[in-house]
Design a protein around this motif. Sequence first.
Motif, short mmCIF file in Angstrom:
data_model
loop_
_atom_site.label_atom_id
_atom_site.label_comp_id
_atom_site.label_asym_id
_atom_site.label_seq_id
_atom_site.Cartn_x
_atom_site.Cartn_y
_atom_site.Cartn_z
N GLN A 92 0.77 -1.11 -0.18
CA GLN A 92 0.15 -0.01 -0.09
C GLN A 92 0.90 1.35 -0.02
OE1 GLN A 92 -2.06 -1.23 3.52
NE2 GLN A 92 -4.11 -1.52 2.40
N ILE A 93 1.88 1.22 0.63
CA ILE A 93 2.85 2.39 0.78
C ILE A 93 3.48 2.73 -0.60
CG2 ILE A 93 5.21 3.54 1.70
CD1 ILE A 93 4.30 1.84 4.40
N SER A 94 3.86 1.47 -1.20
CA SER A 94 4.65 1.44 -2.61
C SER A 94 3.56 2.16 -3.62
CB SER A 94 5.08 0.21 -2.94
OG SER A 94 4.11 -0.50 -3.49
N GLU A 95 2.24 1.77 -3.52
CA GLU A 95 1.00 2.30 -4.45
C GLU A 95 1.16 3.86 -3.80
OE1 GLU A 95 -2.17 -0.23 -3.74
OE2 GLU A 95 -1.13 -1.86 -4.84
N GLN A 96 0.94 4.14 -2.67
CA GLN A 96 0.79 5.37 -2.32
C GLN A 96 1.79 6.69 -2.65
OE1 GLN A 96 -0.64 5.87 1.70
NE2 GLN A 96 -0.52 8.11 1.81
N LEU A 97 2.97 5.97 -2.78
CA LEU A 97 4.06 6.74 -3.17
C LEU A 97 4.41 6.74 -4.75
CD1 LEU A 97 6.47 6.45 -0.33
CD2 LEU A 97 4.98 8.09 -0.92
N ASN A 98 3.40 6.13 -5.46
CA ASN A 98 3.46 6.02 -6.86
C ASN A 98 4.77 5.03 -7.42
OD1 ASN A 98 2.02 6.55 -9.52
ND2 ASN A 98 3.40 8.22 -9.82
N PHE A 99 5.02 4.13 -6.99
CA PHE A 99 6.04 3.11 -7.42
C PHE A 99 5.20 2.22 -8.23
CE2 PHE A 99 8.45 5.01 -4.03
CZ PHE A 99 9.73 5.01 -4.43
N SER A 100 5.89 1.63 -9.31
CA SER A 100 5.06 0.76 -10.32
C SER A 100 5.08 -0.52 -9.68
CB SER A 100 5.83 0.59 -11.39
OG SER A 100 7.26 0.15 -11.22
N ASN A 101 5.81 -1.01 -8.56
CA ASN A 101 5.60 -2.26 -7.94
C ASN A 101 6.06 -2.08 -6.73
OD1 ASN A 101 8.16 -3.32 -8.51
ND2 ASN A 101 7.35 -3.57 -10.58
N GLN A 102 5.84 -3.21 -5.72
CA GLN A 102 6.49 -3.24 -4.60
C GLN A 102 7.98 -3.35 -4.62
OE1 GLN A 102 4.43 -5.75 -1.66
NE2 GLN A 102 6.24 -6.12 -0.48
N SER A 103 8.26 -4.19 -5.53
CA SER A 103 9.68 -4.79 -5.82
C SER A 103 10.62 -3.36 -5.95
CB SER A 103 9.96 -5.57 -6.85
OG SER A 103 11.26 -5.78 -6.94
N LYS A 110 15.81 0.47 -0.12
CA LYS A 110 17.20 -0.10 0.23
C LYS A 110 18.32 0.77 -0.21
CE LYS A 110 19.70 -4.17 0.68
NZ LYS A 110 19.50 -5.66 0.91
N ARG A 111 18.35 1.35 -1.41
CA ARG A 111 19.16 2.09 -1.89
C ARG A 111 19.51 3.57 -1.12
NH1 ARG A 111 18.87 6.60 -5.18
NH2 ARG A 111 16.93 6.04 -5.82
N CYS A 112 18.41 3.98 -0.64
CA CYS A 112 18.20 5.17 0.06
C CYS A 112 18.50 5.08 1.40
CB CYS A 112 16.92 6.01 -0.10
SG CYS A 112 16.72 6.73 -1.96
N ALA A 113 17.77 4.10 2.16
CA ALA A 113 17.97 3.99 3.78
C ALA A 113 18.94 2.77 4.01
CB ALA A 113 16.41 3.57 4.21
N GLY A 114 19.48 2.21 3.16
CA GLY A 114 20.52 1.17 3.62
C GLY A 114 19.69 -0.11 3.87
N MET A 115 18.59 -0.43 4.08
CA MET A 115 18.09 -1.63 4.28
C MET A 115 16.61 -1.70 3.68
SD MET A 115 16.70 -0.74 8.36
CE MET A 115 18.27 0.10 8.91
N SER A 116 16.20 -2.80 3.65
CA SER A 116 14.86 -3.25 3.05
C SER A 116 13.69 -2.48 3.83
CB SER A 116 14.66 -4.63 2.89
OG SER A 116 14.40 -5.11 4.10
N PRO A 117 12.39 -2.23 3.27
CA PRO A 117 11.36 -1.69 4.18
C PRO A 117 11.00 -2.72 5.36
CG PRO A 117 10.71 -1.72 1.80
CD PRO A 117 12.04 -2.36 2.18
N LYS A 118 11.17 -4.02 5.29
CA LYS A 118 10.86 -5.00 6.18
C LYS A 118 11.87 -4.97 7.32
CE LYS A 118 8.74 -8.85 7.27
NZ LYS A 118 7.25 -8.81 7.82
N GLU A 119 13.15 -4.82 7.06
CA GLU A 119 14.45 -4.78 7.73
C GLU A 119 14.10 -3.39 8.69
OE1 GLU A 119 18.03 -6.80 5.62
OE2 GLU A 119 17.57 -4.94 5.16
#
Length: 161
Positions: A92-103, A110-119
């Motif tokens: 839902q967050i990926s959709e709200q921020l207009n990313f084409s998919n969750q991946s 991960k590129r910006c924060a240094g870890m995955s959203p789950k981490e």
Amino acid sequence: MLPIVLKEEESRSKYSHTRQEEIFQRFIGEVEKHYRKERSVKFYADLLCISPKYLSTVIYKISQQLAGEWIDAYVILEAKTLLKSGRLTIQQISEQLNFSNQSFFGKFFKRCAGMSPKEYINSWLGYQTLEPATEIYAELCGTSFLHESFVCLLYTSDAAD
């Protein structure tokens, strides 16, 4: 006659600097309005009626950060806030921020924060569960002050050695 030329150049320099600050402020204002849907420097340059290259040059000159870095910072801050709230799934967050998919969102995060959203969620939840554990240690040591519990933990670990 030379001083007049210098004053004229100073005047142009001040005007140019003021214009660059105005562009920077307008850019930030537009990013605040549109970052949830638009992450392209070209989009913001078009809104300001300037080229993407000139926008990037001005933004870097004023802030020592690239225009894309400013946009990414707004997006990542919003993503972190939404992840911490726990009200939305990563999808839902990926959709709200207009990313084409969750991946794609996961790779961006991960590129910006240094870890995955789950981490990130797990690390943030780990910090949240640290306080009650520290309060239990404080209670065992006979104090209700959080800072004194650290003394208790240090004393306990020193005694074990």
